[in-house]
Design a protein around this motif. Structure first.
Motif, PDB file in Angstrom:
ATOM      1  N   ASP A  11       0.824  -1.212   0.000  1.00  0.00           N
ATOM      2  CA  ASP A  11       0.000   0.000   0.000  1.00  0.00           C
ATOM      3  C   ASP A  11       0.856   1.259   0.000  1.00  0.00           C
ATOM      4  OD1 ASP A  11      -2.287  -1.502  -0.041  1.00  0.00           O
ATOM      5  OD2 ASP A  11      -2.686  -1.343   2.116  1.00  0.00           O
ATOM      6  N   GLN A  12       1.930   1.229   0.789  1.00  0.00           N
ATOM      7  CA  GLN A  12       2.835   2.371   0.802  1.00  0.00           C
ATOM      8  C   GLN A  12       3.534   2.540  -0.548  1.00  0.00           C
ATOM      9  OE1 GLN A  12       5.014   0.927   4.301  1.00  0.00           O
ATOM     10  NE2 GLN A  12       4.533   2.865   5.348  1.00  0.00           N
ATOM     11  N   TRP A  13       3.881   1.404  -1.173  1.00  0.00           N
ATOM     12  CA  TRP A  13       4.529   1.460  -2.488  1.00  0.00           C
ATOM     13  C   TRP A  13       3.588   2.080  -3.517  1.00  0.00           C
ATOM     14  CZ3 TRP A  13       3.834  -0.111  -7.477  1.00  0.00           C
ATOM     15  CH2 TRP A  13       4.950  -0.058  -8.315  1.00  0.00           C
ATOM     16  N   ILE A  14       2.309   1.685  -3.481  1.00  0.00           N
ATOM     17  CA  ILE A  14       1.317   2.230  -4.420  1.00  0.00           C
ATOM     18  C   ILE A  14       1.197   3.742  -4.251  1.00  0.00           C
ATOM     19  CG2 ILE A  14      -1.143   2.332  -4.963  1.00  0.00           C
ATOM     20  CD1 ILE A  14       0.213  -0.058  -6.207  1.00  0.00           C
ATOM     21  N   GLU A  15       1.157   4.225  -3.017  1.00  0.00           N
ATOM     22  CA  GLU A  15       1.037   5.657  -2.786  1.00  0.00           C
ATOM     23  C   GLU A  15       2.257   6.403  -3.306  1.00  0.00           C
ATOM     24  OE1 GLU A  15      -1.650   7.383  -1.748  1.00  0.00           O
ATOM     25  OE2 GLU A  15      -2.557   5.388  -2.030  1.00  0.00           O
ATOM     26  N   ALA A  16       3.440   5.834  -3.064  1.00  0.00           N
ATOM     27  CA  ALA A  16       4.656   6.472  -3.574  1.00  0.00           C
ATOM     28  C   ALA A  16       4.677   6.474  -5.094  1.00  0.00           C
ATOM     29  CB  ALA A  16       5.884   5.752  -3.013  1.00  0.00           C
ATOM     30  N   LEU A  21       3.841   9.138 -10.405  1.00  0.00           N
ATOM     31  CA  LEU A  21       3.050   9.138 -11.639  1.00  0.00           C
ATOM     32  C   LEU A  21       2.534  10.532 -11.957  1.00  0.00           C
ATOM     33  CD1 LEU A  21       1.693   7.607 -13.964  1.00  0.00           C
ATOM     34  CD2 LEU A  21      -0.211   7.089 -12.414  1.00  0.00           C
ATOM     35  N   ALA A  22       2.127  11.273 -10.944  1.00  0.00           N
ATOM     36  CA  ALA A  22       1.649  12.646 -11.169  1.00  0.00           C
ATOM     37  C   ALA A  22       2.761  13.498 -11.773  1.00  0.00           C
ATOM     38  CB  ALA A  22       1.159  13.243  -9.856  1.00  0.00           C
ATOM     39  N   LYS A  23       3.991  13.298 -11.296  1.00  0.00           N
ATOM     40  CA  LYS A  23       5.124  14.042 -11.843  1.00  0.00           C
ATOM     41  C   LYS A  23       5.450  13.573 -13.259  1.00  0.00           C
ATOM     42  CE  LYS A  23       7.298  15.089  -7.391  1.00  0.00           C
ATOM     43  NZ  LYS A  23       8.525  14.965  -6.570  1.00  0.00           N
ATOM     44  N   GLU A  24       5.322  12.281 -13.520  1.00  0.00           N
ATOM     45  CA  GLU A  24       5.566  11.762 -14.863  1.00  0.00           C
ATOM     46  C   GLU A  24       4.570  12.321 -15.865  1.00  0.00           C
ATOM     47  OE1 GLU A  24       7.597   7.382 -14.003  1.00  0.00           O
ATOM     48  OE2 GLU A  24       5.407   7.547 -14.136  1.00  0.00           O
ATOM     49  N   LYS A  25       3.311  12.443 -15.432  1.00  0.00           N
ATOM     50  CA  LYS A  25       2.294  13.002 -16.327  1.00  0.00           C
ATOM     51  C   LYS A  25       2.562  14.470 -16.615  1.00  0.00           C
ATOM     52  CE  LYS A  25      -1.517   9.832 -15.293  1.00  0.00           C
ATOM     53  NZ  LYS A  25      -2.902   9.689 -14.774  1.00  0.00           N
ATOM     54  N   GLU A  26       3.010  15.197 -15.598  1.00  0.00           N
ATOM     55  CA  GLU A  26       3.345  16.606 -15.801  1.00  0.00           C
ATOM     56  C   GLU A  26       4.530  16.727 -16.757  1.00  0.00           C
ATOM     57  OE1 GLU A  26       3.442  20.713 -15.660  1.00  0.00           O
ATOM     58  OE2 GLU A  26       1.871  19.245 -15.227  1.00  0.00           O
TER      59      GLU A  26
END
Length: 243
Positions: A11-16, A21-26
Motif C-alpha cells: 500500500d505504501q509502495w502504491i502511494e509512492a 506518476l503525477a510528476k511523470e504526467k506533468e
C-alpha cells in the motif's frame, strides 16, 4: 542494493508510485508543449548545394529526402582519418535498425552522415550488422556547416562554435542530429539541430536503463561518463554468456 534502499508495504509502495506518476504526467505534458514549440521554430533556407556518396552513388541533399518532405540526419562521428566509428555513436546506432520503415510512414526519410570515406562507412556498417542508410560527406562542408565537425586547429586551441556557443570541442567530430524540410517546389529548409544531451532521447537503450534501480550508474567514470560503452562486438559480458 536493498540495504541502502527503503522497503515498504504494498500500500505504501502504491502511494509512492502514484505520487511519482503525477510528476511523470506533468513531464509528459511539458514534453508535448516543448515539442509544439520545436515545431513552431522558424526555418532557414539551405542555399548551399551538398553532394554525398552512398551505396546508391552520389546524391544531393534534396535526393536524400527520397520523395518525402522531411529528413532526419544523425551526424555519426567518424573522422576521415579514423579506422572505426565512434563507440558512443555506435551505441546510438544500435537503436536505428528498422526504425526507418516506421519513420517512412510519417513522411520522414532517416539516415546517418559521416565525414569518413564511403569505403570505411560500408566496412564498419557490415561489421556492426546495420541496415539503415549511411552516406559520406567526405570533401564537403556539410558537417562543418552544421556544427558537428571541427578543424584540428580549433581542437588544439580549445575553441569552436558548437552547440550554439564557443566552447572546447572534445574532438574533431561531435555528435548531433539535424532536421530538414522540403517544399513542393523543392526548396530545402533547415528546421532544427540538437547536440550533446539533446540527442539523449534518441537512444532507446538509455531510456530503458533509466527505468532501473541503478539507472545509468555512470558516476566514477571520470570525465567521460560513457567510458563503460563498447561497440556491441567488443563486450566480454554478453546475454547468454556465463559471467
Amino acid at each position: 542494493m536493498t540495504q541502502s534502499h527503503s522497503v515498504v508495504s504494498h500500500d505504501q509502495w502504491i502511494e509512492a508510485r502514484k505520487a511519482l506518476l503525477a510528476k511523470e504526467k506533468e513531464f509528459s505534458r511539458l514534453r508535448d508543449e516543448l515539442s509544439r514549440q520545436r515545431r513552431a521554430l522558424p526555418w532557414e533556407r539551405v542555399e548551399k548545394e551538398y553532394v554525398f556518396n552512398g551505396s546508391a552513388g552520389r546524391e544531393t541533399l534534396a535526393q536524400l529526402f527520397a520523395g518525402k518532405s522531411q529528413l532526419i540526419i544523425y551526424h555519426f562521428m567518424f573522422d576521415p582519418e579514423w579506422e572505426v566509428g565512434c563507440k558512443s555513436c555506435s551505441f546510438w546506432a544500435d537503436n536505428f535498425n528498422g526504425i526507418d520503415v516506421h519513420l517512412w510512414q510519417r513522411d520522414i526519410s532517416f539516415l546517418a552522415v559521416s565525414r569518413a570515406p564511403l569505403a570505411k562507412l560500408e566496412a564498419y556498417k557490415g561489421r556492426m550488422g546495420w541496415t539503415f542508410k549511411w552516406v559520406s560527406s567526405f570533401g564537403t562542408d556539410f558537417n562543418f556547416d552544421y556544427g558537428v565537425s571541427h578543424t584540428k586547429e580549433e581542437v588544439a586551441k580549445g575553441q569552436a562554435y558548437w552547440n550554439y556557443k564557443v566552447q572546447k570541442p572534445y574532438d574533431t567530430e561531435t555528435v548531433g542530429i539535424s532536421v530538414f524540410a522540403k517544399n513542393p517546389d523543392s526548396r530545402i529548409f533547415h528546421t532544427y539541430s540538437t547536440y550533446q544531451r539533446g540527442v539523449d532521447l534518441l537512444n532507446g537503450a538509455y531510456n530503458y536503463i533509466d527505468l532501473t534501480p541503478k539507472g545509468r550508474d555512470e558516476s566514477g567514470q571520470g570525465p567521460n561518463p560513457q567510458a563503460w560503452v563498447r561497440r556491441h562486438d567488443e563486450y566480454e559480458d554478453l546475454p547468454g554468456r556465463p559471467a
